[in-house]
Write a protein that holds these residues in place. Sequence first.
Motif, short mmCIF file in Angstrom:
data_model
loop_
_atom_site.label_atom_id
_atom_site.label_comp_id
_atom_site.label_asym_id
_atom_site.label_seq_id
_atom_site.Cartn_x
_atom_site.Cartn_y
_atom_site.Cartn_z
N LYS A 152 1.94 1.75 -3.37
CA LYS A 152 1.05 2.42 -4.38
C LYS A 152 0.79 3.82 -4.15
O LYS A 152 0.67 4.58 -5.04
N GLU A 153 1.10 4.10 -2.93
CA GLU A 153 0.75 5.70 -2.68
C GLU A 153 1.99 6.49 -3.07
O GLU A 153 2.09 7.59 -3.23
N ASN A 154 3.16 5.90 -2.93
CA ASN A 154 4.71 6.26 -3.05
C ASN A 154 5.24 5.97 -4.43
O ASN A 154 6.53 5.46 -4.16
N GLU A 178 0.90 -1.18 -0.29
CA GLU A 178 -0.08 0.13 -0.06
C GLU A 178 1.06 1.35 -0.11
O GLU A 178 0.59 2.11 -0.62
#
Length: 106
Positions: free
Chosen positions: A67-69, A64
Amino acid sequence: MIFCHNNCRHVVPCLHCHPHSYIRMVQHLIERCLLLHMNQQQCAKALAQYASIRPCITITVWRELEKENRDFFRAYVHAASSYRPFMGRYIQRKPSFQRRKHYWKH
């Protein structure tokens, strides 16, 4: 000490009683592993051994974060791969540094 609604006592957040706090704690520990230039498998193993966090949870939170970074992790993987050879040379030189330290004591 954290008291839960089930009268459970925890020193750290509980996944079942406080899932948001638990995930935030895992995220913080992953960030510390990143500072130590660990990859995903090394991080999962370390958190399982030292923090009793199941590897599936560590890997899920890691993914996760990826995905965000995306840009950060792309740069991190590239930097970590070029950092590994340097670490090998540092570890080999460490004993000679300890010997030099011995001379300063006199």
